[in-house]
Every structure is written in structure tokens, then in C-alpha cells.
Design an enzyme around this catalytic site. Sequence first.
Site, short mmCIF file in Angstrom:
data_model
loop_
_atom_site.label_atom_id
_atom_site.label_comp_id
_atom_site.label_asym_id
_atom_site.label_seq_id
_atom_site.Cartn_x
_atom_site.Cartn_y
_atom_site.Cartn_z
N ASP A 641 0.70 -1.36 -0.03
CA ASP A 641 -0.49 0.15 -0.57
C ASP A 641 0.51 1.45 0.34
OD1 ASP A 641 -2.10 -1.67 2.24
OD2 ASP A 641 -2.14 -1.94 0.40
N HIS A 670 -5.39 -3.58 5.26
CA HIS A 670 -5.25 -4.16 4.37
C HIS A 670 -5.81 -4.92 3.18
CE1 HIS A 670 -1.61 -4.71 1.23
NE2 HIS A 670 -1.83 -6.59 1.79
#
Length: 823
Positions: A641, A670
Site C-alpha cells: 500500500d 490491508h
Amino acid sequence: MFFGYFVLLASLVHASSWFSAEPEYAKWSDVELRTWLQDHNIKIPSSFDKPHLYGLVDANWHSPLVAYAEAGRQWSLDQFNRAQRAFEHIKDDTFDQWDESRLRVFLLEQGVVSPSGPREQLVLLARNKYRAYTDAAILYSSLASASASSAYAGAADAAHSASQCASQATHEVARAFDASKDYFYSTWDESQLRNWLEEHGVVEAKSASTKDELTRLANGYYRKVTSAVWESWSDSYIREWLTAHNLLKPTDTLSRSSLLGKMKKYHYNRVDSVWNTWSHSELKAWLVDHGLLKSDAEKNRDELVKMLEEHYLSAADSIWAAWTDSDIREWLSEHGYLENGNSVKSREDLVNLINSKYSDASAKASAYLVWPDARLRVYLRERGIGEDALPTTRPGLLQETRIRWVQTSTWTENIYTRLKEIVNSSVEAAEEKIARILEVLSGRSRYASDEVDDAREWGWGSHKADHAREKAQEAGQRASESIATSGCRVLHPLPVVNMVKAVVLGAAGGIGQPLSLLLKLNPDVTELGLFDIVNAPGVAADLSHIATPAKVEGFLNPDDGLQKVLTGADIVVIPAGIPRKPGTNAGIVRDLATGIATTAPKALVLVISNPVNSTVPIVAEVFKKHGVFDPKRIFGVTTLDVVRASTFTSEILGDRSLATSITVPVVGGHSGVTIVPLLSQSSHPLPPGFGGSDLEALVKRIQFGGDEVVKAKGTGSATLSMAYAGAEFANKVILALKGKKGIVAPTFVNLAADKAGGEALKKEIGTDIEYFSAPVELGPNGVEKIGGIGKITGAEKALIAAALPDLKVNIEKGVSFIEAPKL
């Protein structure tokens, strides 16, 4: 010096906590507690109940002599070093200015479980911790600063260091601080002490009835008025300290004022930085001058110091103060950036030009750039510069230090570094360490203790190492006697890992293969174990042909392959699973976690297998079931990310070359909306006017970047970018495992890994949650500290609020999966 540090630390015994032994008064009744307090003329607030009375007794229990001995027994060197950072800007009266909330946070950080009670009780507890710290400082200050002051003494001449530093160690640890005689007032009688205290405004001296009480008041006075512990030392102890550091001849007879002048010039603690002695106004002025703070901004000292720590080495004048104008001109000319040597006139122009062209990041971040002036002076004195020849300005000190720093950054410096790793490694026989040292000095690669007996053929290295061994043993004996007679236990530092075994579970898959390749390329990995249900031995054979240090082995499930690959693992990375199959992956992760829990429960576990928001809790629950759960050692890898956020931001800025230098914190979880990029905190701000739908589109692209890859591939998921991100995070964990400090990375962790940091984070996000992805400082044992979110925009607050419901559901599914296996 490093042999000295080895000799000292090799005699240490590890303690489990600051205050492990149950005190005599632990079982007293409230009447007994009150009686003791009254007998010692200690005022008791009327509102105090038994727990508060206990705390008051605890805060006043130790006499000076007992307190210093207890400090040595109860504080490890590592604990003391951490405390130095915590207490750096604190004095005894600091706590009076804090509110209850800040006091509780401080006490949590210092290991007090659930601090409670009225504010007066919290203040007393905080002062008790502070007093314990200052007591320990008396014992450790000379040893710690002695260790630090000559840390690089061995770099210039490895052979000389091998023998000379061991000899110096004997001198440095020959005598610990003796509270009964090493204060300048230790030899005074009660009348002299009382008069001196009253002259200095210590009103409690009138009611003190014993010399111990008077001495304690004198110590307390110095805690309040100065952070320089040596100001209370006796002349004789100051002479010993200066002589031990070759700053004073044994025959010199200086007055006390002259001795104190030398201490002010040369004494420092090894965690000190140049700004530690700056006033509040000086700290603020530096930040304002460098455009980091508005002149009307209101910041406390802690906030100013934190800002300075983050930005000091980014300032051009901090870096290039170590270079003269002629040095800068010479470098620019040699590299073709200054065709006409006179074309750049001012120093500011020279600094700006070299700062933009010089690419050696390590030189720009050299440790000595933030050293206090005292440490620079000691460094130069140890390298043969006489006191009269020392530069009188900081730029001059830095310039002379840089010259010698560069000179020692050669093969001898590398030898020193390797020797330091050996002597700071986990506990082993002295003969084994000597064997390893001999390997370094001789250039041989084998590690075997029996080589010591045959080492004569090694020539020069053997002779010097034998000499060092004799001196080390001699110093060790003296150090042990000194420590025994001082009544204190000195403790082992945290072991620094030199050999790293990394294991990849799921090594033959789309993520596992490139991830294994990247770990094979990491020079810090000495052994790489690969496991999968198919093809792992083939992947291992392929990787084993790559010319890097790591030995590679592959294992399959039959014949206890999982147990074999996990044996001795330091770090385990789990990319195993099937793309977009959460239920299947949960079962796979559960089974692999069971293997880790039974074979390598102390390994650091990095979970890549999706859904990370659920698989990390699954690993934790398995470990709990086996009684080996440590929240500090389990991580969810959310680095992809961060990588996507950096990459996509560089595209918005129109310069892909910035991608590696852009940092965008990403918090939450996530998957999808649980991924919250804090673009307002990007190291490279987005273009002016970039917002609205454009900003929303960027956020969504970061959150759902995986969909973009799946759509382009037609099937599967992101594998190569995930492998890259996984290796990036694993490499940071490995560096921390090997002892590197200050490594921070966002990762999905159990917030119990750092109780104080976790509780503070929960307050920031406004909810009680067990797991969350946040900036985490990494250490040898995993999570060192959980950071906060910091200042964010209203839109980012809304993103966090939107993420929390899904995140909590994901976590609960993982927790309940062990009992009801369904995601």
C-alpha cells in the site's frame, strides 16, 4: 575500547524488570505504612488510602547507599539507555507541571501497569521512577561515557587496538562509583551538610535527622538544578575519570574549578546530541531559521526536540559545516561542477551547489554530525590532537573530525565493525569469541574454537589476539571483583544477531519465487529456507547458483519438511495461498502458524497471505493456543500500500524518478476501504489545487490497486509488486534484528505490542480496536514502539471512520476462525 565494553558486558547478569524483588513493606498494613511515613517525617495527604500509602513509602524507601546499589541490580544497561531518552529533558520538578493524562502516559511508558489514583499519587510514582533513573545514572555515567568516548579508538590501528583497548578496559572498569565517598560532600559531617543545604534553599534539611537523609536531599538538589551529574562528583573521582580518558596526567594538580571546566568541555553521555544543551529559545530559533516553524508557534520543548531530531541532518548547514569553503570548491571542481573556481562567491552558494550534487548519503548522515561538542573534542584528543590545538568553534571541530572520520573509514574500520559485532553478540565462551576475532584479523573464513591452539601460523593476527586475550581475561577478573564489591549487577545488552536465517513459506508460488530471489540478494541473509507443497527444492537449486552469501535449501511437506525448514529460523515470511481465496488461505495460514508455534516460536513472523486483516489474528490465535504468543513478533505486511501510494504520487507530480524518495504513510488495514493513505503527510506534497474528485480518485486507486493488476492480467493477483514490497519490509526487519536503530515502517500489528503506543493510537482514532496498521519502530525483538497517526485532514479522518467497521469485522473473523473455521 570495544574490548573494554566486552569485558564489562561479559560479566553481566540479566534482570527481568526494574523492580523485580518484592520489597519488605509489600505486606505491611495501612497502619504500618502510615507509621513508617510518620516516623520519617513524610507528610501524608488526608485522601490517601492503602495503595497510595504504599506508593508514598515506595517513593521514599531507599537511603542513598541502598538506592544506588539497587539501581545497579535492577537496571540493565539497555534499560538505562532507553531511560536516558525518556528522562532527557526532565528534572525532579517537571512532574508538578504535568496533568493526570500526561503523567499516566509517562508511567505506562516506564512500565507501571494501569497507573491510577489522584494526581498527587501519580506525581510521586513519576518521581520515584526519576529517582531510580538518576541513581542508576551515578553508576553508569562513567562507564557509559567511557565506552562511548573511545568507540572508534580501534579503527586507526587494528593491531594496536586489539591489545591496547583490552588494557584500557581494565582501567575504565577498575572502580565503580562509590556513593559513600565519591560525592564532593560525601566526607562532610551532618552539620556541614545541613548548613550547605540550608544555604542553597533546601528547607527540608532542618527536619532531616540522619546523614543519609541529608545526603539524599543533596542528591535531590543536584537533580533539580543540573543535568550534569558530574557536578556533584568529588575532586578525586573527577580526576580518575579524566585520567582514565587521557585528558589529565596523574601528576596534574588542578583546582576544583579547573577540573569542572574540563568536565564541561569533555563529558557527555553517549545518547547526547548537539541540541541537548540548547535552551527552549535556541531550539525554536533553529527551527524558525530553517523554515520549519513559524515564529509565533507555541511548542513545548519535547515537541521542538522531536522536530529537530527529524530535520537536523536534512539541513544543508548541518551537513556542510564539516567542510571548509576550499574543501567544497575542491570537490566541486574535481567533479566538473565548478569550471571556474571563482564563479561561486559566497559560502551559501557553495553549500547549495554541493548539497544538490553530492550523492553519498552515508557521508551526509555521518554520526559525528550530531555529536555534542564535548564528544567531538574527545574524539580528536584520542587521535593525537593536543588540547591547545583543538578548534574553538563547532565548524572547526566538525572539519577536523571529518578528516579523521574519512581516514578511518577504510578496511580497518570494517574490521572494527566486525569485531564489535562479535563482542556484542549473544553469550558464548570467551575462547569462541577469540576464535572469531582471530578469523577477522587473519582473513580466514572458518569459525572454530580449536583454531586458537593452531593460530601461531597465522602470524601477526595471532600474536595480537593472544595479547588481547590475556589483557581481556585480566580486565575481566578485575571488572568482576569491582562489580562484586560494589554490590550491583550489571546486565547483558540485547544480543545483536549476526547470522540471519530467513524462511519463506509458499516459496514456489507467484509471490514466493520473486520474494525468495530478492531475499537471496540480501547480503545480511546467511541462510534461506524455502518451503512449499511442490517445487521448493527446485526453486532452491535455482537460487543457490546466485553468487551471494546465503545458503539455500528447499523442503516439501513429506519427511517433516516444515519442521526442518523452520528449525533455527529468525524471520519467517508467509506468502502462501491462492489469490482471492480467503477461506482457503485462512486454513493454510493456520496450519503454517502451528508449525511456527511448535518449531520456531521466537521467530519474527511476516504475514503476506490475504486477507491480512484476518490472517494476522489467525496466526496470533494459534500462538495463543500453544502458549507462545508475543504480539511484538507478528506483523501483517502492508508495505505494498505504501509502495503504491509513493508510485502513484510520483505520477501525479510528473516525475517517476521521485518514487523511491516519496514517503506516504498508509494506516488502517490491508484491503479496500480499510487502506487509508495519509496523503496530507506525503514527504512530497501534491500539486497546489489537487483535490476534490482528483484526490478521491487517487485514494481509491491506492485502496484498490490490486483490482487494477487483476484486470490487466485477466486472472491471479499482484505478485511481483507484492514480492518487492514484502522483501522491502523483510529487509527492514532484518536490519532491526541485527541491531540497527530508528527503523520505522507501517505494518499491521496487535496494539498490545506497545501498550502505551497502542493506547495512544486508540485515543487518536477514537475506538477500541485490537489490530491496526500504523508506523512502527522496529527492534531486535520485533515491535519497539507503535507510532501515532499525527495531524490529518478532515477527509482523512472520514476515511479512517469508514475503515473501522470493516476492519473490526475482518479482525473478528480471523479471531473466531480457529474455533469456527470459516471466513
